[in-house]
Design a protein around this motif. Structure first.
Motif, PDB file in Angstrom:
ATOM      1  N   GLN A 186       0.829  -1.200   0.000  1.00  0.00           N
ATOM      2  CA  GLN A 186       0.000   0.000   0.000  1.00  0.00           C
ATOM      3  C   GLN A 186       0.873   1.262   0.000  1.00  0.00           C
ATOM      4  O   GLN A 186       0.534   2.258  -0.650  1.00  0.00           O
ATOM      5  N   ILE A 187       1.974   1.219   0.746  1.00  0.00           N
ATOM      6  CA  ILE A 187       2.919   2.341   0.756  1.00  0.00           C
ATOM      7  C   ILE A 187       3.507   2.535  -0.643  1.00  0.00           C
ATOM      8  O   ILE A 187       3.662   3.669  -1.120  1.00  0.00           O
ATOM      9  N   LEU A 188       3.830   1.433  -1.305  1.00  0.00           N
ATOM     10  CA  LEU A 188       4.348   1.494  -2.677  1.00  0.00           C
ATOM     11  C   LEU A 188       3.362   2.224  -3.588  1.00  0.00           C
ATOM     12  O   LEU A 188       3.750   3.140  -4.333  1.00  0.00           O
ATOM     13  N   ALA A 189       2.098   1.828  -3.515  1.00  0.00           N
ATOM     14  CA  ALA A 189       1.078   2.454  -4.365  1.00  0.00           C
ATOM     15  C   ALA A 189       0.890   3.928  -4.004  1.00  0.00           C
ATOM     16  O   ALA A 189       0.774   4.785  -4.888  1.00  0.00           O
ATOM     17  N   ALA A 190       0.889   4.211  -2.704  1.00  0.00           N
ATOM     18  CA  ALA A 190       0.681   5.590  -2.255  1.00  0.00           C
ATOM     19  C   ALA A 190       1.804   6.509  -2.738  1.00  0.00           C
ATOM     20  O   ALA A 190       1.554   7.607  -3.244  1.00  0.00           O
ATOM     21  N   PHE A 191       3.044   6.051  -2.602  1.00  0.00           N
ATOM     22  CA  PHE A 191       4.161   6.899  -3.018  1.00  0.00           C
ATOM     23  C   PHE A 191       4.315   6.923  -4.533  1.00  0.00           C
ATOM     24  O   PHE A 191       4.898   7.862  -5.081  1.00  0.00           O
ATOM     25  N   GLY A 192       3.804   5.905  -5.213  1.00  0.00           N
ATOM     26  CA  GLY A 192       3.744   5.982  -6.666  1.00  0.00           C
ATOM     27  C   GLY A 192       2.836   7.118  -7.088  1.00  0.00           C
ATOM     28  O   GLY A 192       3.172   7.908  -7.987  1.00  0.00           O
ATOM     29  N   LEU A 193       1.688   7.238  -6.416  1.00  0.00           N
ATOM     30  CA  LEU A 193       0.752   8.323  -6.712  1.00  0.00           C
ATOM     31  C   LEU A 193       1.329   9.677  -6.303  1.00  0.00           C
ATOM     32  O   LEU A 193       1.248  10.655  -7.059  1.00  0.00           O
ATOM     33  N   ILE A 194       1.949   9.724  -5.113  1.00  0.00           N
ATOM     34  CA  ILE A 194       2.561  10.972  -4.645  1.00  0.00           C
ATOM     35  C   ILE A 194       3.661  11.422  -5.607  1.00  0.00           C
ATOM     36  O   ILE A 194       3.741  12.589  -5.985  1.00  0.00           O
ATOM     37  N   GLY A 195       4.508  10.470  -6.010  1.00  0.00           N
ATOM     38  CA  GLY A 195       5.597  10.809  -6.929  1.00  0.00           C
ATOM     39  C   GLY A 195       5.089  11.303  -8.264  1.00  0.00           C
ATOM     40  O   GLY A 195       5.657  12.234  -8.852  1.00  0.00           O
ATOM     41  N   TYR A 196       3.999  10.708  -8.741  1.00  0.00           N
ATOM     42  CA  TYR A 196       3.429  11.133 -10.032  1.00  0.00           C
ATOM     43  C   TYR A 196       2.865  12.548  -9.934  1.00  0.00           C
ATOM     44  O   TYR A 196       3.054  13.366 -10.830  1.00  0.00           O
ATOM     45  N   LEU A 197       2.200  12.837  -8.815  1.00  0.00           N
ATOM     46  CA  LEU A 197       1.662  14.185  -8.607  1.00  0.00           C
ATOM     47  C   LEU A 197       2.793  15.208  -8.498  1.00  0.00           C
ATOM     48  O   LEU A 197       2.690  16.322  -9.023  1.00  0.00           O
TER      49      LEU A 197
END
Length: 501
Positions: free
Chosen positions: A414-425
């Motif tokens: 879940q952290i992986l997915a969250a920071f993937g989204l954060i990094g994309y933003l």
């Protein structure tokens, strides 16, 4: 004699069958990653961090190091043949390398790039071996005040050498530091920023965070940038440069090796700044600067030597001081921490096989890369025809499995997915993930040494100014900040890093 004895320890470690295999695997994978645009060494190392959990410390670091300097070789191949740099640093090589290819000299350009990279890698590795022990001895004299100042200087310098807005880079460093202190306070045992989530008590996983903001973000960015297949590549004739070519390239190779070796040790510098600086030097001192951009062999030899030397000497601050010079070195630091090894000056004494084994493996890896790159040019170009959409499922699946297996934790996924989204933003608003990761990794160290220094000085902040080394380092940090605020320096940064956009 001590140097010879230490190198003997290193080669004894690096020449074991298992370590030779991982050195070869890292060099081969690094070349592959360098050839393919859009999947850089940082994202690849982030994906492979979970694998290192199951390897010996020597094997894991030798493989990851091979990926890094191998990517510098691979990036030049497509830069020369199809004007498509696999790595940012190879974009400089493409300026004259592709023009040489269009003039029927693709083989000559590839050979000079390989020879220059090998010579520079050999020089840089020798330099690391020579300065490692003296730097480690100096570092052993560092106290908490000195380490605090050194880490702060590293963060400031990485901001200065990052492209884009300095203010945004500083904001990303601070954000990374805040995320880095999530978890349990080691001094008081209090929970910080856990939001009542039990899984956050031990802090955020470096692997999940790094892989999210680099690996997953790279996938999302490449999904946006749909590119067609490469239709035409330059024909390769002879790979043998003439004596005239070798004489013309000798000076740039030597200068590029020195420039790359020096700039590679700077926080945030690495191979990118080295390549750009080398090209500017060669063009400025040339008797015929008008040839640059039209197929000058010096424009290939210098930058290729510089970027490879810079890639290898960037290991110096990590191995001797325990301070990563850029995000990929921060991931190397994470690989050591996974193995229970704290990077720093004590590693050379407590883990001599690891320390000198990495250095020896760089010589072996550079020799492997010369043998690999020239015969496999056709294969690397063919790789470019594989649609990126076919690689996406494999990248995402491997990333997810890798993150999960480190702690067998679904929360880390879940952290992986969250920071993937954060990094994309962050990418969409023009913020770089690299300073964020530097802050994330170094933030806890900065806090630790700040606390220790204040405890030893009984709360007197003047301790940072009364100690000569820390005062000097803090003074340099202030000067760097003042310099990057100058309009002329800001414009120069834009010129140097314009190719990165």
């Amino acid at each position: 004699m001590d140097l010879i004895a230490n190198l003997a320890i290193g080669f004894d470690t690096a020449l074991t069958p298992a370590n030779l295999f991982y050195c070869f695997a890292g060099a081969l994978l690094g070349t592959f990653i360098g050839v393919l645009p859009g999947l850089g060494p940082t994202a690849t190392v982030a994906m492979l961090l979970p694998v290192t959990y199951y390897l010996s410390p020597e094997a894991s670091l030798i493989m990851l190091a091979g990926i890094y300097y191998g990517s510098q070789y691979g990036g030049s191949t497509t830069a020369i043949l199809v004007n498509l740099p696999g790595e940012v640093s190879s974009s400089v090589t493409a300026i004259d390398g592709y023009q040489m290819a269009r003039q029927g000299e693709a083989g000559k350009a590839l050979a000079i790039a390989a020879i220059g990279s090998f010579c520079a890698g050999t020089f840089a590795t020798f330099l690391i071996a020579v300065v490692a022990i003296p730097l480690s001895a100096i570092a052993l004299k560092f106290g908490s005040a000195e380490y605090f100042a050194l880490i702060l200087l590293g963060l400031v310098t990485s901001t200065a050498l990052a492209h884009g807005s300095v203010l945004r880079a500083i904001a990303m460093i601070i954000a990374g530091m805040l995320f880095g202190i999530v978890g349990t306070d080691v001094d008081t045992g209090a929970y910080r920023f856990t939001l009542g989530i039990v899984e956050l008590i031990d802090g955020l996983s470096v692997v999940a965070v790094a892989l999210g903001i680099f690996g997953i973000v790279e996938v999302l960015k490449n999904l946006e940038n749909k590119t067609g297949e490469i239709v035409e590549t330059a024909k390769i004739t002879s790979l043998m440069p003439t004596r005239k070519d070798l004489r013309a390239a000798a000076g740039p190779v030597a200068r590029g090796s020195v420039v790359g070796s020096l700039l590679g040790t700077l926080p945030g510098g690495g191979s990118i700044l080295s390549a750009f600086t080398s090209y500017m030097i060669e063009k400025r001192i040339s008797k015929h600067p008008e040839r640059f951009g039209k197929g000058a062999i010096e424009g290939v030899a210098g930058p290729e030597s510089a970027n490879n030397a810079g890639a290898q000497t960037s290991f110096v601050p990590l191995l001797t001081l325990g301070i990563p010079s850029h995000p990929l070195m921060a991931l190397m630091m994470g690989a050591l921490l996974i193995q229970g090894i704290t990077p720093g000056p004590n590693v050379v004494h407590t883990q001599p096989g690891l320390f000198w084994g990495i250095i020896a493996s760089m010589w072996i890896g550079n020799a492997m890369l010369v043998v690999l790159n020239l015969p496999l040019v056709g294969l690397w170009v063919a790789m470019l025809r594989v649609p990126y959409k076919l690689m996406i499922p494999a990248i995402v699946t491997f990333s997810t499995i890798g993150v999960f297996t480190v702690k067998n934790s679904g929360f880390d996924v879940q952290i992986l997915a969250a920071f993937g989204l954060i990094g994309y933003l962050l990418h969409k608003v023009g913020c770089e993930p690299a300073p964020f990761l530097m802050g994330f990794v170094l933030g806890s160290l900065l806090e630790e040494h700040l606390r220790r220094a204040m405890v030893f000085s009984r709360g007197d902040p003047m301790v940072f100014l009364t100690h000569p080394i820390s005062a000097t380092l803090l003074g340099v940090a202030v000067v760097v900040l003042a310099l990057i605020a100058l309009p002329a320096i800001s414009r120069r940064r834009e010129e140097i890093f314009i190719e990165e956009e």
